[in-house]
Design a protein around this motif. Structure first.
Motif, PDB file in Angstrom:
ATOM      1  N   GLU A   1     -29.627   2.503 -55.375  1.00  0.00           N
ATOM      2  CA  GLU A   1     -29.343   3.843 -55.893  1.00  0.00           C
ATOM      3  C   GLU A   1     -29.553   4.902 -54.806  1.00  0.00           C
ATOM      4  O   GLU A   1     -28.774   5.846 -54.681  1.00  0.00           O
ATOM      5  CB  GLU A   1     -30.239   4.135 -57.095  1.00  0.00           C
ATOM      6  CG  GLU A   1     -29.908   5.428 -57.796  1.00  0.00           C
ATOM      7  CD  GLU A   1     -30.712   5.583 -59.077  1.00  0.00           C
ATOM      8  OE1 GLU A   1     -31.332   6.643 -59.235  1.00  0.00           O
ATOM      9  OE2 GLU A   1     -30.699   4.649 -59.902  1.00  0.00           O
TER      10      GLU A   1
ATOM     11  N   ARG B   1     -26.711   7.388 -53.290  1.00  0.00           N
ATOM     12  CA  ARG B   1     -26.933   8.835 -53.212  1.00  0.00           C
ATOM     13  C   ARG B   1     -26.720   9.322 -51.780  1.00  0.00           C
ATOM     14  O   ARG B   1     -26.037  10.311 -51.551  1.00  0.00           O
ATOM     15  CB  ARG B   1     -28.346   9.183 -53.665  1.00  0.00           C
ATOM     16  CG  ARG B   1     -28.663  10.656 -53.482  1.00  0.00           C
ATOM     17  CD  ARG B   1     -30.117  10.941 -53.667  1.00  0.00           C
ATOM     18  NE  ARG B   1     -30.324  11.799 -54.819  1.00  0.00           N
ATOM     19  CZ  ARG B   1     -31.385  12.563 -54.983  1.00  0.00           C
ATOM     20  NH1 ARG B   1     -32.350  12.561 -54.108  1.00  0.00           N
ATOM     21  NH2 ARG B   1     -31.500  13.323 -56.041  1.00  0.00           N
TER      22      ARG B   1
ATOM     23  N   ASP C   1     -26.414  13.011 -58.786  1.00  0.00           N
ATOM     24  CA  ASP C   1     -27.084  11.843 -59.373  1.00  0.00           C
ATOM     25  C   ASP C   1     -26.563  11.544 -60.774  1.00  0.00           C
ATOM     26  O   ASP C   1     -26.526  10.404 -61.190  1.00  0.00           O
ATOM     27  CB  ASP C   1     -28.591  12.078 -59.445  1.00  0.00           C
ATOM     28  CG  ASP C   1     -29.258  11.978 -58.090  1.00  0.00           C
ATOM     29  OD1 ASP C   1     -28.647  11.422 -57.156  1.00  0.00           O
ATOM     30  OD2 ASP C   1     -30.390  12.471 -57.963  1.00  0.00           O
TER      31      ASP C   1
END
Length: 146
Positions: free
Chosen positions: A41, A45, A70
């Motif tokens: 993740e 990002r 996000d």
């Protein structure tokens, strides 16, 4: 993954990742020994951050957009705001309009400087500079065509 692996996956240096962390764009988890660790993740990002920076946004712009960033890829329950009651509070159009206006102003300024340079060279050196550059006529004529 460790900082070196994350940096390699993104095509940046470890120093860049530390800078992004310092600026609040990512928060790396730490191992018991204090080493930075990044999850998938985090890498997603950071890839989005790189794309936004490469497109011309500033670090400050991206910091304003980070929460929205996000929310979009993996959370379909967050609606995209185009119009309606939340459009006025959505920061994306505000950032985009401001950044594009800044770039337009810089382009106008650079165009004015280029035109003054071409005119100044033309006044001093006439067609000679245009000929050296392979232009037909003067530099002023060339700038009028651009």
């Amino acid at each position: 993954m460790r900082i070196g692996d994350a940096a390699a996956a993104l095509g940046v240096t470890t120093r860049t990742l530390r800078y992004y962390e310092q600026r609040g764009l990512v928060t790396a988890r730490r191992t018991a020994s204090g080493q930075r660790e990044y999850g998938e993740e985090d890498v997603r990002r950071l890839q989005a951050v790189r794309e936004l920076l490469d497109s011309g946004l500033t670090i400050g712009d991206v910091r304003l957009l980070i929460d929205i960033l996000d929310a979009l890829p993996d959370r379909p329950d967050i609606p995209r705001v185009h119009t309606g009651p939340y459009a006025e509070t959505c920061v994306v159009p505000q950032v985009a309009i401001r950044r594009l206006a800044e770039l337009d102003a810089r382009i106008r300024g650079l165009t004015e400087i280029r035109d003054r340079l071409a005119d100044g060279l033309d006044v001093r050196f006439g067609v000679l500079v245009g000929q050296l550059l392979g232009l037909e006529g003067s530099l002023s004529d060339a700038s009028a065509g651009s």
